[in-house]
Design an enzyme around this catalytic site. Structure first.
Site, PDB file in Angstrom:
ATOM      1  N   GLY A  49       0.789  -1.231   0.000  1.00 32.82           N
ATOM      2  CA  GLY A  49       0.000   0.000   0.000  1.00 32.82           C
ATOM      3  C   GLY A  49       0.819   1.278   0.000  1.00 32.82           C
ATOM      4  N   HIS A 454      23.708   3.143  30.315  1.00 30.59           N
ATOM      5  CA  HIS A 454      24.510   4.361  30.213  1.00 30.59           C
ATOM      6  C   HIS A 454      25.708   4.130  29.314  1.00 30.59           C
ATOM      7  CE1 HIS A 454      26.524   8.053  31.474  1.00 30.59           C
ATOM      8  NE2 HIS A 454      27.633   7.326  31.583  1.00 30.59           N
TER       9      HIS A 454
HETATM   10  P1  FAD Z   1      -3.023   2.217   2.116  1.00 30.20           P
HETATM   11  O1  FAD Z   1      -1.644   2.034   2.624  1.00 30.20           O
HETATM   12  O2  FAD Z   1      -3.379   3.435   1.394  1.00 30.20           O
HETATM   13  O3  FAD Z   1      -3.371   0.925   1.291  1.00 30.20           O
HETATM   14  C1  FAD Z   1      -4.575   0.762   0.608  1.00 30.20           C
HETATM   15  C2  FAD Z   1      -4.366  -0.244  -0.501  1.00 30.20           C
HETATM   16  O4  FAD Z   1      -5.616  -0.546  -1.086  1.00 30.20           O
HETATM   17  C3  FAD Z   1      -3.489   0.280  -1.637  1.00 30.20           C
HETATM   18  O5  FAD Z   1      -2.484  -0.665  -1.920  1.00 30.20           O
HETATM   19  C4  FAD Z   1      -4.437   0.441  -2.816  1.00 30.20           C
HETATM   20  O6  FAD Z   1      -3.819   0.157  -4.058  1.00 30.20           O
HETATM   21  C5  FAD Z   1      -5.492  -0.611  -2.496  1.00 30.20           C
HETATM   22  N1  FAD Z   1      -6.828  -0.338  -3.030  1.00 30.20           N
HETATM   23  C6  FAD Z   1      -7.539   0.815  -2.935  1.00 30.20           C
HETATM   24  N2  FAD Z   1      -8.782   0.634  -3.443  1.00 30.20           N
HETATM   25  C7  FAD Z   1      -8.834  -0.647  -3.849  1.00 30.20           C
HETATM   26  C8  FAD Z   1      -9.862  -1.428  -4.429  1.00 30.20           C
HETATM   27  N3  FAD Z   1     -11.080  -0.935  -4.664  1.00 30.20           N
HETATM   28  N4  FAD Z   1      -9.573  -2.709  -4.750  1.00 30.20           N
HETATM   29  C9  FAD Z   1      -8.343  -3.232  -4.510  1.00 30.20           C
HETATM   30  N5  FAD Z   1      -7.348  -2.533  -3.943  1.00 30.20           N
HETATM   31  C10 FAD Z   1      -7.599  -1.268  -3.605  1.00 30.20           C
HETATM   32  N6  FAD Z   1       2.398   6.323   8.752  1.00 30.20           N
HETATM   33  C11 FAD Z   1       3.139   5.948   9.804  1.00 30.20           C
HETATM   34  O7  FAD Z   1       2.647   5.241  10.678  1.00 30.20           O
HETATM   35  N7  FAD Z   1       4.451   6.330   9.932  1.00 30.20           N
HETATM   36  C12 FAD Z   1       5.052   7.102   8.998  1.00 30.20           C
HETATM   37  O8  FAD Z   1       6.223   7.445   9.137  1.00 30.20           O
HETATM   38  C13 FAD Z   1       4.294   7.511   7.866  1.00 30.20           C
HETATM   39  N8  FAD Z   1       4.866   8.255   6.904  1.00 30.20           N
HETATM   40  C14 FAD Z   1       4.133   8.598   5.806  1.00 30.20           C
HETATM   41  C15 FAD Z   1       4.756   9.356   4.816  1.00 30.20           C
HETATM   42  C16 FAD Z   1       4.056   9.709   3.686  1.00 30.20           C
HETATM   43  C17 FAD Z   1       4.736  10.536   2.620  1.00 30.20           C
HETATM   44  C18 FAD Z   1       2.693   9.278   3.526  1.00 30.20           C
HETATM   45  C19 FAD Z   1       1.914   9.643   2.295  1.00 30.20           C
HETATM   46  C20 FAD Z   1       2.083   8.521   4.496  1.00 30.20           C
HETATM   47  C21 FAD Z   1       2.796   8.174   5.651  1.00 30.20           C
HETATM   48  N9  FAD Z   1       2.206   7.429   6.677  1.00 30.20           N
HETATM   49  C22 FAD Z   1       2.944   7.083   7.773  1.00 30.20           C
HETATM   50  C23 FAD Z   1       0.788   7.015   6.621  1.00 30.20           C
HETATM   51  C24 FAD Z   1       0.644   5.544   6.178  1.00 30.20           C
HETATM   52  O9  FAD Z   1       1.289   5.365   4.948  1.00 30.20           O
HETATM   53  C25 FAD Z   1      -0.827   5.202   6.076  1.00 30.20           C
HETATM   54  O10 FAD Z   1      -1.453   5.483   7.315  1.00 30.20           O
HETATM   55  C26 FAD Z   1      -1.036   3.724   5.767  1.00 30.20           C
HETATM   56  O11 FAD Z   1      -0.413   3.360   4.558  1.00 30.20           O
HETATM   57  C27 FAD Z   1      -2.536   3.422   5.667  1.00 30.20           C
HETATM   58  O12 FAD Z   1      -2.718   2.057   5.455  1.00 30.20           O
HETATM   59  P2  FAD Z   1      -4.049   1.508   4.778  1.00 30.20           P
HETATM   60  O13 FAD Z   1      -3.877   0.037   4.679  1.00 30.20           O
HETATM   61  O14 FAD Z   1      -5.238   2.023   5.459  1.00 30.20           O
HETATM   62  O15 FAD Z   1      -4.098   2.159   3.322  1.00 30.20           O
END
Ligand code: FAD
Length: 476
Positions: A49, A454
């Site tokens: 993701g 330490h």
């Molecule tokens: P996502 O990681 O967005 O994954 C969703 C997945 O679903 C994607 O792979 C997408 O392709 C897929 N998808 C979407 N719709 C569909 C569909 N209809 N059918 C099939 N597949 C689909 N968080 C931290 O904890 N620490 C950090 O240091 C941090 N740094 C970050 C830095 C940046 C630049 C960014 C942008 C974000 C950062 N985050 C960080 C936030 C973190 O990346 C997100 O909170 C996390 O990825 C969310 O996970 P998720 O599974 O909800 O969604």
């Protein structure tokens, strides 16, 4: 996604069908598969993701490049003679890609070894826990789940007039794929990601202007901590403007002119828009599923991550909880525990760990001093700067502090820890014990029983807590 044929083949039945293979989705899948459940994960791009491909991992990898650059630039102070460093961004990006690819291959292998079925395609929830999948060739099949977990994540939010074009206007997606470092940038948004990019780009040679609409950087952080970051940024030449609105930008031939505040403007090569992320629920729900979206497009859930449809859950950035990968992990695990009918506890959102990897780093858990007072707590607060820490002197990173907020007991002594806020060297690696302390509702007397090795940076947390018992060694 077009209309789903009603007679599309039912190609599999699973205990859980997960839509989205990011941290929320894959954590649920790995945890459930470890407990013997049959699981399909539908992913339209790559498992891992945002976090693995466009977020946490690539961003922190490039911040590490910035850190290596700083170290080499400061080598002379240690008597190490090194030429003034320069960055070959193609090599840096190559390394970043290798790190991401290795982790991606590892994750995919782990999922397959747990017999999780990864289905390439775009998922849409129909009714009765049937999920339609449109594969990359446009073929549609259907999967049935006893339970469905929606985990389709989020995408960068933009602002009107700042449509990303990959050159003048960039979101995080484009910053992480830059071919060269822009000589000058405006970063719009002083939250965690905006500050990380401002810090990284400044270290790598950009002239950075950072604009934030709210009165301070890093909203949600303790103001004492945010102040250390602002001072440090300004010392490194980052122009920080808070309490300013951005009015638009006009391309000027080679770059663009950004207007902000009360008649101010700045000419830059690129604008980085970092104003948060919106839930990606586009096309996720068919007719009549019973799953509801709130006004901002987040899927509505209760504290157990249950949506309005029976046996359909939603986790991660798709719901209005802190947008952090590890919160997605915790929510995915919470859902699976319920499916397994095991004891489960809702995620305590007020006490999740937060880490921000700008320089200096920020890490915190629990209430800010202001928040604790507003919640009606009588508090005792102790701050200890890193300047007195031996290891901080050794590594040459003395800016920052640890701030601990405790509830005042009826006898006037410091009681349970309500919040710990850190800014300084490697604090993201030091937060662990503070996180446990706050969540265990430990008191300074209890924590002070334990020894800090330490010389370590974590002695500053130990010293602060010891001081809260009334008998600090180095801190009064
Ligand atoms: P996502 O990681 O967005 O994954 C969703 C997945 O679903 C994607 O792979 C997408 O392709 C897929 N998808 C979407 N719709 C569909 C569909 N209809 N059918 C099939 N597949 C689909 N968080 C931290 O904890 N620490 C950090 O240091 C941090 N740094 C970050 C830095 C940046 C630049 C960014 C942008 C974000 C950062 N985050 C960080 C936030 C973190 O990346 C997100 O909170 C996390 O990825 C969310 O996970 P998720 O599974 O909800 O969604």
């Amino acid at each position: 996604m077009g209309s789903i044929p009603e007679d599309a083949e039912l190609s599999g039945r699973y205990d859980i069908v997960v839509i989205g293979g990011g941290p929320g989705g894959y954590a649920a899948a790995l945890y459930g598969a470890a407990a013997g459940l049959s699981i399909a994960v539908i992913e339209k791009e790559k498992v891992g993701g945002t976090c693995l491909h466009r977020g946490c991992i690539p961003a922190k990898e490039l911040l590490e490049t910035a850190s290596v650059f700083r170290t080499v630039a400061g080598a002379k102070e240690f008597g190490v003679q090194a030429a003034q460093p320069s960055v070959d961004l193609a090599v840096s990006m190559d390394r970043k890609r290798r790190v991401v690819d290795q982790l991606h291959r590892g994750l995919e292998g782990l999922m397959r070894s747990r017999r999780i079925t990864i289905v390439a395609g775009t998922g849409q929830l129909l009714d009765s826990r049937i999920v339609a999948v449109t594969d990359p060739d446009g073929n549609v099949s259907r999967l049935s789940g006893r339970h469905v977990i929606l985990a389709s994540g989020s995408v960068p939010r933009t602002i009107p007039g700042f449509e990303p074009d990959g050159r003048l206007v960039l979101t995080s997606d484009e910053v992480l794929e830059l071919a060269s470092i822009p000589p000058s940038v405006v970063v719009v948004g002083g939250g965690a990601i905006g500050c990380e990019f401002a810090s990284m780009l400044a270290d790598l040679g950009s002239q950075v202007t950072l604009l934030e609409a709210l009165p301070g950087l890093l909203p949600g952080c303790d103001p004492d901590v945010a102040e250390v970051v602002v001072k440090s940024f300004r010392r490194r030449g980052i122009q920080v403007h808070t309490g300013v609105t951005v009015h638009g930008h006009e391309p000027n031939g080679h770059g663009t002119t950004v207007r902000f505040g009360d008649g101010k403007h700045v000419d830059v090569d690129s604008v980085v828009v970092s104003v948060g992320r919106r839930a990606f629920s586009d096309g996720l729900l068919g007719e009549g599923t019973g799953v509801r979206l709130d006004g901002r497009g987040f899927v509505e859930v209760d504290e157990w991550m249950r949506t309005g449809a029976e046996h359909v859950f939603a986790v991660g950035d798709l719901v209005a909880t802190p947008q952090l990968a590890h919160v997605g992990f915790a929510e995915g695990i919470l859902v699976v525990k319920q499916i397994l009918e095991e004891p489960a506890v809702p995620v305590s959102y007020g006490a999740v760990p937060w880490c921000i990897y700008c320089h200096p780093e920020v890490a915190f858990v629990g209430m800010t001093e202001e928040g604790a007072r507003a919640a009606g707590h009588d508090v005792i607060v102790k701050k200890d700067p890193y300047g007195g820490n031996g290891r901080a002197r050794i590594v040459g990173e003395t800016e920052g502090m640890v701030k601990v907020i405790c509830e005042r007991r009826p006898d006037g002594r410091a009681g349970r820890l309500l919040g710990v806020h850190m800014v300084g060297p490697w604090v993201t690696e030091q937060l662990g014990q503070a996180y446990l302390s706050v969540n265990w509702e430990a008191t300074p007397d209890e924590i002070a029983q334990y020894i800090q090795p330490h010389p370590t940076l974590s002695e500053t947390f130990g010293e602060t807590v010891l001081a809260l018992t009334g008998r600090g060694l180095h801190v009064g």
